[in-house]
Design a protein around this motif. Structure first.
Motif, PDB file in Angstrom:
ATOM      1  N   UNK A  29      -2.134  -1.824  -7.997  1.00 31.14           N
ATOM      2  CA  UNK A  29      -3.502  -1.961  -8.481  1.00 31.14           C
ATOM      3  C   UNK A  29      -4.438  -1.162  -7.592  1.00 31.14           C
ATOM      4  N   UNK A  30      -5.341  -0.369  -8.211  1.00 32.75           N
ATOM      5  CA  UNK A  30      -6.301   0.400  -7.438  1.00 32.75           C
ATOM      6  C   UNK A  30      -5.715   1.697  -6.902  1.00 32.75           C
ATOM      7  N   UNK A  31      -6.492   2.290  -6.035  1.00 28.06           N
ATOM      8  CA  UNK A  31      -6.093   3.566  -5.433  1.00 28.06           C
ATOM      9  C   UNK A  31      -4.981   3.332  -4.414  1.00 28.06           C
ATOM     10  N   UNK A  32      -3.880   4.101  -4.488  1.00 25.95           N
ATOM     11  CA  UNK A  32      -2.794   3.890  -3.517  1.00 25.95           C
ATOM     12  C   UNK A  32      -3.243   4.195  -2.099  1.00 25.95           C
ATOM     13  N   UNK A  33      -2.695   3.439  -1.165  1.00 27.23           N
ATOM     14  CA  UNK A  33      -3.026   3.604   0.247  1.00 27.23           C
ATOM     15  C   UNK A  33      -1.773   3.957   1.037  1.00 27.23           C
ATOM     16  N   UNK A  34      -1.993   4.292   2.277  1.00 29.30           N
ATOM     17  CA  UNK A  34      -0.851   4.602   3.145  1.00 29.30           C
ATOM     18  C   UNK A  34       0.031   3.371   3.334  1.00 29.30           C
ATOM     19  N   UNK A  35      -0.579   2.182   3.295  1.00 31.82           N
ATOM     20  CA  UNK A  35       0.200   0.947   3.391  1.00 31.82           C
ATOM     21  C   UNK A  35       1.132   0.799   2.193  1.00 31.82           C
ATOM     22  N   UNK A  36       0.640   1.178   0.998  1.00 35.09           N
ATOM     23  CA  UNK A  36       1.488   1.113  -0.195  1.00 35.09           C
ATOM     24  C   UNK A  36       2.671   2.069  -0.070  1.00 35.09           C
ATOM     25  N   UNK A  37       2.402   3.277   0.393  1.00 33.46           N
ATOM     26  CA  UNK A  37       3.487   4.247   0.567  1.00 33.46           C
ATOM     27  C   UNK A  37       4.519   3.720   1.552  1.00 33.46           C
ATOM     28  N   UNK A  38       4.057   3.199   2.679  1.00 35.42           N
ATOM     29  CA  UNK A  38       4.978   2.694   3.708  1.00 35.42           C
ATOM     30  C   UNK A  38       5.821   1.535   3.160  1.00 35.42           C
ATOM     31  N   UNK A  39       5.167   0.602   2.429  1.00 38.97           N
ATOM     32  CA  UNK A  39       5.886  -0.578   1.905  1.00 38.97           C
ATOM     33  C   UNK A  39       6.951  -0.168   0.896  1.00 38.97           C
ATOM     34  N   UNK A  40       6.593   0.691  -0.044  1.00 42.18           N
ATOM     35  CA  UNK A  40       7.537   1.067  -1.099  1.00 42.18           C
ATOM     36  C   UNK A  40       8.666   1.933  -0.544  1.00 42.18           C
ATOM     37  N   UNK A  41       8.327   2.810   0.419  1.00 39.74           N
ATOM     38  CA  UNK A  41       9.362   3.669   1.012  1.00 39.74           C
ATOM     39  C   UNK A  41      10.203   2.931   2.048  1.00 39.74           C
ATOM     40  N   UNK A  42       9.743   1.761   2.463  1.00 37.89           N
ATOM     41  CA  UNK A  42      10.488   0.990   3.456  1.00 37.89           C
ATOM     42  C   UNK A  42      10.432   1.589   4.845  1.00 37.89           C
ATOM     43  N   UNK A  43       9.271   2.158   5.195  1.00 43.37           N
ATOM     44  CA  UNK A  43       9.094   2.747   6.514  1.00 43.37           C
ATOM     45  C   UNK A  43       7.776   2.257   7.105  1.00 43.37           C
ATOM     46  N   UNK A  44       7.499   2.652   8.321  1.00 44.42           N
ATOM     47  CA  UNK A  44       6.243   2.283   8.964  1.00 44.42           C
ATOM     48  C   UNK A  44       5.124   3.248   8.570  1.00 44.42           C
ATOM     49  N   UNK A  45       3.875   2.811   8.799  1.00 43.57           N
ATOM     50  CA  UNK A  45       2.741   3.702   8.556  1.00 43.57           C
ATOM     51  C   UNK A  45       2.838   4.947   9.444  1.00 43.57           C
ATOM     52  N   UNK A  46       3.342   4.777  10.648  1.00 42.41           N
ATOM     53  CA  UNK A  46       3.469   5.917  11.558  1.00 42.41           C
ATOM     54  C   UNK A  46       4.414   6.969  10.982  1.00 42.41           C
ATOM     55  N   UNK A  47       5.500   6.486  10.324  1.00 46.07           N
ATOM     56  CA  UNK A  47       6.442   7.427   9.716  1.00 46.07           C
ATOM     57  C   UNK A  47       5.787   8.183   8.568  1.00 46.07           C
TER      58      UNK A  47
END
Length: 349
Positions: free
Chosen positions: A4-22
């Protein structure tokens, strides 16, 4: 894959199964990632249509996505080479370059630099020589939490904070080359006293002459300021020596160009009457006539590596870069090779 809404870096990290730093490392093209991880994160970024928001991330990090170049260098071409290297290292990332000249002779230099770094909230900064040689500047950057990399002619800091050449060895090679061609009276045009590079280049020159059993009398040494005008003035002094030098090493190409100009003004032919070697391998070296033999200072490669160290924390980037002697047409055997001290034999072409 919907959110829902504009994707964020947190969404990318969660779905990819990695950290925000990655995710951040993928965005900034850090080499410190497995190819499989990079591909997975890039796939999620593409599927979500995620577009990094530098402003939002800057607020979270309390840092702007800006890399600073701080310098007080009289050689405009060297500064341009460093800018090109930094921009190449930043290409494809979220980062932009900010250039800040400073006056190292100013009593308020450190305060002025602190205000600049704090006001701009830089992510990191590359310090060019001679500013990079000031330990107080490095301590200032560390104290305010600004990443820094120092650029220099010798190792001044830990490898993670350095990109350095070995000017001493490079000039030793250049001077030894003149000796090998038969030169015995070799003049030296040095750099500004406050530059570590000037010290390193003189040390390499002295060592090469000492290894060959040659002296460097006062009338064969002249100080310069890394400018054409200072090289011209220094050469006029050196060429007044009796006997005059058969070769001159100048500690940068701008001064070497001044030496060449002074030689021509006196009717001397380079390299038949006078051999010349410079340092830096800036475009001027190849554009002079004759083209200038010079030491290639890898400033662009050093700056590129510095950018990767700053934005990606890439400690695997090299800290040491070799300088190499570039052979062109400004060096030849001297018109006459004097016999060694105390020896016999006739002079030869």
């Amino acid at each position: 894959m919907r959110i829902s809404g504009q994707p964020t870096i947190n969404d990318v990290a969660r779905i990819a199964g990695v950290s925000k730093k990655t995710v951040s490392r993928v965005i900034n093209r850090s080499p410190l990632l497995h190819a499989e991880t990079r591909a997975r994160v890039e796939q999620v970024i593409g599927d979500l249509g995620y577009i990094p928001n530098p402003q939002a991330r800057a607020l979270a990090l309390r840092r702007n996505f800006l890399i600073g170049l701080v310098h007080d260098n009289p050689n405009a071409q060297t500064v341009m080479n460093v800018q090109h290297g930094l921009l190449a290292g930043l290409r494809g990332t979220e980062f932009e370059l900010v250039v800040r000249p400073v006056d190292r002779a100013s009593p308020t230099m450190l305060d002025d630099l602190r205000h600049f770094l704090e006001r701009q909230r830089l992510f990191g900064v590359l310090l060019m020589p001679p500013i990079s040689e000031d330990d107080g500047v490095a301590r200032l950057c560390a104290a305010i939490g600004c990443r820094y990399v120092r650029m220099g002619s010798a190792m001044l800091d830990a490898p993670a904070q350095m990109v350095a050449s070995d000017d001493r060895s490079a000039v030793h090679e250049a001077a030894a080359h003149l000796v090998a061609r038969g030169h015995r009276r070799i003049g030296f045009v040095g750099g500004p006293a406050g530059f570590r590079s000037a010290h390193e280049r003189r040390a390499g020159f002295d060592a090469a002459l000492a290894a060959a059993g040659l002296d460097l009398p006062d009338d064969l040494v002249a100080a310069g300021q890394y400018t054409f005008e200072s090289g011209l003035a220094a050469a006029e002094r050196l060429l007044d020596a009796d006997p005059r030098p058969t070769a001159i090493f100048a500690a940068n190409d701008e001064m070497a160009a001044g030496v060449l100009h002074a030689a021509r003004r006196r009717g001397l032919v380079v390299p038949d009457d006078l051999s010349i070697i410079g340092f830096d391998d800036t475009p001027i070296a190849a554009h002079l006539w004759p083209p200038l033999t010079t030491v290639h200072w890898p400033s662009t490669a050093m700056a590129h590596a510095a950018a990767r160290k700053l934005i990606a924390g890439d400690d695997e980037q090299p800290a040491h870069f070799p300088s190499t002697l570039i052979h062109r047409a400004s060096v030849a055997a001297p018109p006459a090779i004097p016999p060694p001290p105390g020896g016999g034999g006739s002079a030869q072409r």
